[in-house]
Design a protein around this motif. Structure first.
Motif, mmCIF file in Angstrom:
data_model
loop_
_atom_site.group_PDB
_atom_site.id
_atom_site.type_symbol
_atom_site.label_atom_id
_atom_site.label_comp_id
_atom_site.label_asym_id
_atom_site.label_seq_id
_atom_site.Cartn_x
_atom_site.Cartn_y
_atom_site.Cartn_z
ATOM 1 N N SER A 77 -38.959 -16.952 -35.668
ATOM 2 C CA SER A 77 -37.531 -16.909 -35.356
ATOM 3 C C SER A 77 -37.080 -18.225 -34.707
ATOM 4 O O SER A 77 -36.044 -18.794 -35.071
ATOM 5 C CB SER A 77 -37.264 -15.733 -34.424
ATOM 6 O OG SER A 77 -35.935 -15.703 -34.034
ATOM 7 N N ILE A 78 -37.859 -18.712 -33.763
ATOM 8 C CA ILE A 78 -37.515 -19.972 -33.085
ATOM 9 C C ILE A 78 -37.546 -21.131 -34.074
ATOM 10 O O ILE A 78 -36.647 -21.986 -34.084
ATOM 11 C CB ILE A 78 -38.470 -20.218 -31.900
ATOM 12 C CG1 ILE A 78 -38.222 -19.194 -30.797
ATOM 13 C CG2 ILE A 78 -38.333 -21.640 -31.369
ATOM 14 C CD1 ILE A 78 -39.269 -19.175 -29.701
ATOM 15 N N SER A 91 -37.111 -21.006 -37.261
ATOM 16 C CA SER A 91 -35.966 -20.871 -38.178
ATOM 17 C C SER A 91 -34.703 -21.414 -37.527
ATOM 18 O O SER A 91 -33.906 -22.114 -38.170
ATOM 19 C CB SER A 91 -35.753 -19.413 -38.563
ATOM 20 O OG SER A 91 -36.837 -18.938 -39.305
ATOM 21 N N GLU A 92 -34.499 -21.085 -36.256
ATOM 22 C CA GLU A 92 -33.324 -21.595 -35.539
ATOM 23 C C GLU A 92 -33.372 -23.116 -35.425
ATOM 24 O O GLU A 92 -32.351 -23.792 -35.611
ATOM 25 C CB GLU A 92 -33.242 -20.971 -34.136
ATOM 26 C CG GLU A 92 -32.854 -19.522 -34.128
ATOM 27 C CD GLU A 92 -31.461 -19.288 -34.664
ATOM 28 O OE1 GLU A 92 -30.550 -20.100 -34.370
ATOM 29 O OE2 GLU A 92 -31.284 -18.307 -35.396
ATOM 30 N N LEU A 93 -34.568 -23.659 -35.142
ATOM 31 C CA LEU A 93 -34.696 -25.111 -35.041
ATOM 32 C C LEU A 93 -34.424 -25.778 -36.391
ATOM 33 O O LEU A 93 -33.760 -26.832 -36.457
ATOM 34 C CB LEU A 93 -36.088 -25.501 -34.540
ATOM 35 C CG LEU A 93 -36.380 -25.202 -33.066
ATOM 36 C CD1 LEU A 93 -37.835 -25.499 -32.753
ATOM 37 C CD2 LEU A 93 -35.460 -26.017 -32.168
ATOM 38 N N ASN A 94 -34.909 -25.182 -37.468
ATOM 39 C CA ASN A 94 -34.668 -25.735 -38.802
ATOM 40 C C ASN A 94 -33.187 -25.670 -39.168
ATOM 41 O O ASN A 94 -32.662 -26.578 -39.803
ATOM 42 C CB ASN A 94 -35.503 -25.003 -39.847
ATOM 43 C CG ASN A 94 -36.962 -25.384 -39.778
ATOM 44 O OD1 ASN A 94 -37.304 -26.440 -39.250
ATOM 45 N ND2 ASN A 94 -37.817 -24.520 -40.296
ATOM 46 N N LYS A 95 -32.500 -24.605 -38.745
ATOM 47 C CA LYS A 95 -31.051 -24.497 -39.003
ATOM 48 C C LYS A 95 -30.326 -25.592 -38.263
ATOM 49 O O LYS A 95 -29.392 -26.205 -38.800
ATOM 50 C CB LYS A 95 -30.534 -23.129 -38.547
ATOM 51 C CG LYS A 95 -30.839 -22.004 -39.476
ATOM 52 C CD LYS A 95 -30.212 -20.722 -38.948
ATOM 53 C CE LYS A 95 -30.661 -19.525 -39.740
ATOM 54 N NZ LYS A 95 -30.158 -18.268 -39.184
ATOM 55 N N ASP A 96 -30.713 -25.829 -37.012
ATOM 56 C CA ASP A 96 -30.060 -26.876 -36.218
ATOM 57 C C ASP A 96 -30.310 -28.256 -36.850
ATOM 58 O O ASP A 96 -29.413 -29.099 -36.868
ATOM 59 C CB ASP A 96 -30.596 -26.873 -34.785
ATOM 60 C CG ASP A 96 -30.086 -25.678 -33.981
ATOM 61 O OD1 ASP A 96 -29.120 -25.028 -34.441
ATOM 62 O OD2 ASP A 96 -30.674 -25.390 -32.912
ATOM 63 N N LYS A 143 -28.010 -28.697 -39.903
ATOM 64 C CA LYS A 143 -26.611 -28.918 -39.565
ATOM 65 C C LYS A 143 -26.346 -30.381 -39.204
ATOM 66 O O LYS A 143 -25.291 -30.898 -39.430
ATOM 67 C CB LYS A 143 -26.203 -28.016 -38.388
ATOM 68 C CG LYS A 143 -26.073 -26.581 -38.783
ATOM 69 C CD LYS A 143 -25.630 -25.749 -37.595
ATOM 70 C CE LYS A 143 -25.591 -24.278 -37.972
ATOM 71 N NZ LYS A 143 -25.256 -23.454 -36.851
#
Length: 86
Positions: free
Chosen positions: A74-75, A77-82, A85
């Motif tokens: 989960s972490i 995935s969030e880092l990859n999304k950031d 962007k």
């Protein structure tokens, strides 16, 4: 002298007395064997108890590992999304 002693002990060396002494010896051996078997059985039961405890702890550790994997995924995935962007 030897013959006199032999005749004196001949009364004690009849079949019934020898059988009785033989049964006493067998009973003692049975007692020792039973004690050894009880010791082995106790050690085996304790080892099985320890094995069950280890299994429980392993299952619990596996749950925590899966939970940690999920959190890490989960972490990440969030880092990859950031990163995407930016």
């Amino acid at each position: 002298m030897i013959m006199k002693n032999l005749l004196r002990y001949q009364y004690y060396l009849n079949f019934q007395n020898l059988t009785f002494f033989g049964l006493l010896i067998l009973a003692y051996q049975n007692y020792e064997t039973r004690n050894e078997l009880n010791d082995i059985n106790s050690k085996l039961e304790y080892s099985l108890f320890e094995l069950d405890e280890i299994k429980k702890e392993s299952a619990e550790a596996n749950k925590y590992a899966k939970s940690a994997n999920t959190m890490t995924f989960s972490i990440m995935s969030e880092l990859n999304k950031d990163d995407d962007k930016e």
